[in-house]
Structure formats: C-alpha cells, structure tokens
Design a protein around this motif. Structure first.
Motif, short mmCIF file in Angstrom:
data_model
loop_
_atom_site.label_atom_id
_atom_site.label_comp_id
_atom_site.label_asym_id
_atom_site.label_seq_id
_atom_site.Cartn_x
_atom_site.Cartn_y
_atom_site.Cartn_z
N LEU A 3 0.83 -1.20 0.00
CA LEU A 3 0.00 0.00 0.00
C LEU A 3 0.86 1.25 0.00
O LEU A 3 0.55 2.24 -0.67
CB LEU A 3 -0.92 0.01 1.22
CG LEU A 3 -2.15 -0.86 1.17
CD1 LEU A 3 -2.87 -0.83 2.51
CD2 LEU A 3 -3.09 -0.40 0.08
N ALA A 7 -0.26 2.89 -3.39
CA ALA A 7 -1.38 3.81 -3.19
C ALA A 7 -1.15 5.18 -3.85
O ALA A 7 -2.04 5.67 -4.55
CB ALA A 7 -1.69 3.97 -1.70
N SER A 11 -3.29 6.54 -6.97
CA SER A 11 -3.94 7.85 -6.80
C SER A 11 -3.61 8.79 -7.95
O SER A 11 -4.49 9.52 -8.44
CB SER A 11 -3.53 8.48 -5.47
OG SER A 11 -3.97 7.69 -4.40
N VAL A 103 -0.38 6.14 4.12
CA VAL A 103 -1.03 5.75 2.87
C VAL A 103 -2.05 6.81 2.45
O VAL A 103 -2.08 7.26 1.30
CB VAL A 103 -1.69 4.36 2.99
CG1 VAL A 103 -2.58 4.05 1.81
CG2 VAL A 103 -0.61 3.29 3.13
N LEU A 104 -2.89 7.24 3.38
CA LEU A 104 -3.92 8.22 3.08
C LEU A 104 -3.32 9.55 2.64
O LEU A 104 -3.68 10.11 1.60
CB LEU A 104 -4.83 8.43 4.29
CG LEU A 104 -5.88 9.53 4.15
CD1 LEU A 104 -6.90 9.18 3.08
CD2 LEU A 104 -6.56 9.81 5.48
N SER A 107 -1.43 9.52 -0.68
CA SER A 107 -2.40 9.48 -1.78
C SER A 107 -3.04 10.84 -2.00
O SER A 107 -3.21 11.29 -3.15
CB SER A 107 -3.47 8.44 -1.50
OG SER A 107 -2.89 7.15 -1.41
#
Length: 197
Positions: A3, A7, A11, A103-104, A107
């Motif tokens: 990830l 990711a 994205s 990860v968030l 992205s």
C-alpha cells in the motif's frame, strides 16, 4: 508495504482520469479567497495570460508536494517496525494508525499534485483541506495511541516528538504557502481566472 508503494501511484493514475479536463472544470460559485482586489476574466483570456500555468514559484510548491510522498514513506519505514510474532496491543494500534496516515496522506498529496498540474480550479481548496486532514490525523494518532494500554514510556516520548514534528511541518508548510495561494497573481489567473483589479 505494498500500500505504501502503490497507493500514491494508483492515486496519480486515478487523478489523471478524474482531472482529464481539469482546466475546463467550472469555477466554484462561492469565493473563499477574498483578500485583495481582483477582476474576473473569461477562461479563454486567463489561458492566454502570461502568468497562466504552474511555472515559477508554483513549480516549487508542486515539487515539494511530490517530494513529500517519498519523505513521508521513508520516515514511516524508519519509525515503524515490521510486525512479527506476538505483539502488544499498543504496537498494533500504533502500526495501524501510522500506516493509515502515510497511505492516506501520500495518496491525497499525489491527487493534489495532479490537480495543480491539470490546473483544476479547486486545487487551492483541495490543498488546504489536505493540510487540515494531515493535522487531524496527527491529533487522532496521538489521542488513540496515548490511550492504548501498556504503551511504554520509552515509546511514548519519541512518538510524541515524531507527531509534534509532523504537526509543525504541516503548520509551517501551510503558513508559507497559504498566503501565496491567496495572493499570487499566477495562482489567481490559473485557478480562479482573475487578475488584479
């Protein structure tokens, strides 16, 4: 770890599709950037303007957003050990939250990079929202991990320093770039289709 690597790439690919017609997307109906005096111009005129585009200082912002992705990943890999065998609950909580964070946010910064590159009118708002999400994630991690049972003091202090450093980086970044996003003629021509009155 997959990830962490894929990711941001996924994205970027998705954002390239979402923002394929970025510069032709409609302007927001409500203006949040109201500092200074501006005159709205047609989109076609904005595209012909000498300041239209993402060069100059704006390019520095884009490079910084893009560099933030591998730097964030490297900090994560240096700070968070791989989980093997039986692990305490606090470490599972810490590992999960820090993984979600990297990860968030990687992205989201990748999406913002593409939005700027494609000259999407909502880019300045998107970046400001990402800064708020980044700050909120640091506070959530601090709150949830501090409440995890059995957190050793030897881990708590360095974790606090890491999260404090992350908050300071976001605050410094937003303090440096927010005035530019609000007052720059290039940003206003490119993303808001307006020029100084």
């Amino acid at each position: 770890y997959l990830l962490l690597v894929f990711a941001p790439v996924v994205s970027i690919v998705l954002a390239l599709r979402w923002f394929a017609d970025g510069e032709t997307m409609p302007q927001p109906t409500i203006r949040l950037a109201r500092l200074s005096s501006w005159r709205t111009i047609p989109a076609a005129e904005a595209r012909r303007h000498k300041l239209y585009g993402v060069s100059g200082i704006m390019a520095s912002l884009l490079v910084g957003m893009l560099l933030n992705i591998p730097v964030r990943a490297a900090e994560y890999l240096a700070a968070i050990p791989a989980l093997t065998g039986p692990v305490p609950a606090w470490l599972v909580t810490l590992h999960t939250l820090m993984t979600v964070d990297v990860v968030l946010l990687s992205s989201l910064y990748a999406i913002a990079f593409v939005a700027a590159l494609r000259r999407v009118p909502l880019f300045p708002r998107l970046l400001a929202a990402i800064w708020l999400v980044d700050l909120a994630m640091q506070l959530v991690i601090a709150h949830l991990v501090a409440g995890a049972p059995g957190l050793p003091p030897a881990v708590g202090a360095p974790l606090h320093a890491l999260l404090d450093g992350n908050v300071k980086k976001v605050l410094i970044s937003s303090a440096l770039w927010l005035p530019y996003l609000l007052l720059s003629a290039r940003v206003n021509v490119t993303f808001r289709h307006r020029v100084p009155a």
